[in-house]
Design a protein around this motif. Structure first.
Motif, mmCIF file in Angstrom:
data_model
loop_
_atom_site.group_PDB
_atom_site.id
_atom_site.type_symbol
_atom_site.label_atom_id
_atom_site.label_comp_id
_atom_site.label_asym_id
_atom_site.label_seq_id
_atom_site.Cartn_x
_atom_site.Cartn_y
_atom_site.Cartn_z
ATOM 1 N N PRO A 1 0.823 -1.211 0.000
ATOM 2 C CA PRO A 1 0.000 0.000 0.000
ATOM 3 C C PRO A 1 0.857 1.261 0.000
ATOM 4 O O PRO A 1 1.978 1.272 0.517
ATOM 5 N N VAL A 2 0.310 2.310 -0.588
ATOM 6 C CA VAL A 2 0.936 3.631 -0.556
ATOM 7 C C VAL A 2 0.206 4.422 0.519
ATOM 8 O O VAL A 2 -1.012 4.592 0.451
ATOM 9 N N VAL A 3 0.938 4.883 1.519
ATOM 10 C CA VAL A 3 0.329 5.539 2.669
ATOM 11 C C VAL A 3 0.623 7.035 2.628
ATOM 12 O O VAL A 3 1.775 7.453 2.568
ATOM 13 N N VAL B 1 -4.045 1.245 -2.886
ATOM 14 C CA VAL B 1 -3.449 0.035 -3.432
ATOM 15 C C VAL B 1 -3.644 0.098 -4.940
ATOM 16 O O VAL B 1 -4.743 0.402 -5.419
ATOM 17 N N ARG B 2 -2.581 -0.195 -5.678
ATOM 18 C CA ARG B 2 -2.634 -0.114 -7.146
ATOM 19 C C ARG B 2 -2.585 -1.507 -7.747
ATOM 20 O O ARG B 2 -1.677 -2.282 -7.477
ATOM 21 N N LYS C 1 -8.694 3.329 -3.087
ATOM 22 C CA LYS C 1 -8.430 4.080 -1.859
ATOM 23 C C LYS C 1 -9.046 3.295 -0.698
ATOM 24 O O LYS C 1 -10.258 3.311 -0.486
ATOM 25 N N LEU C 2 -8.207 2.579 0.039
ATOM 26 C CA LEU C 2 -8.684 1.679 1.083
ATOM 27 C C LEU C 2 -9.406 2.403 2.205
ATOM 28 O O LEU C 2 -10.277 1.822 2.853
ATOM 29 N N THR C 3 -9.074 3.651 2.437
ATOM 30 C CA THR C 3 -9.722 4.401 3.502
ATOM 31 C C THR C 3 -11.171 4.756 3.176
ATOM 32 O O THR C 3 -11.874 5.267 4.032
ATOM 33 N N GLU C 4 -11.632 4.468 1.947
ATOM 34 C CA GLU C 4 -13.024 4.719 1.575
ATOM 35 C C GLU C 4 -13.795 3.427 1.308
ATOM 36 O O GLU C 4 -14.934 3.473 0.871
ATOM 37 N N ILE C 5 -13.190 2.283 1.576
ATOM 38 C CA ILE C 5 -13.834 1.004 1.309
ATOM 39 C C ILE C 5 -14.548 0.521 2.560
ATOM 40 O O ILE C 5 -13.959 0.430 3.631
ATOM 41 N N MET C 6 -15.832 0.199 2.418
ATOM 42 C CA MET C 6 -16.608 -0.343 3.534
ATOM 43 C C MET C 6 -16.506 -1.858 3.582
ATOM 44 O O MET C 6 -16.276 -2.428 4.637
ATOM 45 N N GLN D 1 -14.131 -7.142 5.708
ATOM 46 C CA GLN D 1 -14.229 -5.738 6.067
ATOM 47 C C GLN D 1 -12.794 -5.214 6.049
ATOM 48 O O GLN D 1 -11.897 -5.829 6.622
ATOM 49 N N ILE D 2 -12.600 -4.080 5.392
ATOM 50 C CA ILE D 2 -11.268 -3.499 5.270
ATOM 51 C C ILE D 2 -11.014 -2.601 6.468
ATOM 52 O O ILE D 2 -11.820 -1.738 6.789
ATOM 53 N N LYS D 3 -9.895 -2.806 7.138
ATOM 54 C CA LYS D 3 -9.512 -1.954 8.258
ATOM 55 C C LYS D 3 -9.186 -0.572 7.690
ATOM 56 O O LYS D 3 -8.418 -0.441 6.756
ATOM 57 N N SER D 4 -9.773 0.438 8.282
ATOM 58 C CA SER D 4 -9.515 1.800 7.822
ATOM 59 C C SER D 4 -8.188 2.275 8.403
ATOM 60 O O SER D 4 -7.926 2.162 9.592
ATOM 61 N N TYR D 5 -7.355 2.816 7.549
ATOM 62 C CA TYR D 5 -6.076 3.337 7.969
ATOM 63 C C TYR D 5 -6.118 4.847 8.144
ATOM 64 O O TYR D 5 -5.105 5.476 8.323
ATOM 65 N N ALA D 6 -7.307 5.429 8.074
ATOM 66 C CA ALA D 6 -7.448 6.878 8.207
ATOM 67 C C ALA D 6 -7.048 7.313 9.608
ATOM 68 O O ALA D 6 -7.327 6.634 10.581
ATOM 69 N N VAL D 7 -6.399 8.455 9.692
ATOM 70 C CA VAL D 7 -5.957 8.986 10.982
ATOM 71 C C VAL D 7 -7.064 9.813 11.593
ATOM 72 O O VAL D 7 -7.790 10.479 10.967
#
Length: 67
Positions: A27-29, A36-37, A46-51, A61-67
């Protein structure tokens, strides 16, 4: 080939097939986003927008990496 179905938090469904498994991708953080490309199909997720995600028929369920 791996079959993907992603549901974003805004209701968009992404469906595609890729030769890459998501576990094998790096992943690109960024500060507030993780991407993820899938280069073979030219899709960036964009993993931070995936439910929810489905990979090869298994739901995750994708773990959100959003801060």
């Amino acid at each position: 080939m791996h079959k993907y179905k992603f549901l974003t938090n805004c209701g968009v469904n992404l469906k595609f097939e890729s030769k890459f498994h998501i576990d094998d991708l790096t992943p690109v953080v960024f500060t507030n986003a993780v991407f993820v490309r899938f280069e073979d199909v030219e899709i960036v997720v964009k993993l931070t927008e995936i439910m929810n995600a489905e990979v090869n028929g298994v739901e995750y369920q994708i773990k959100s990496y959003a801060v």
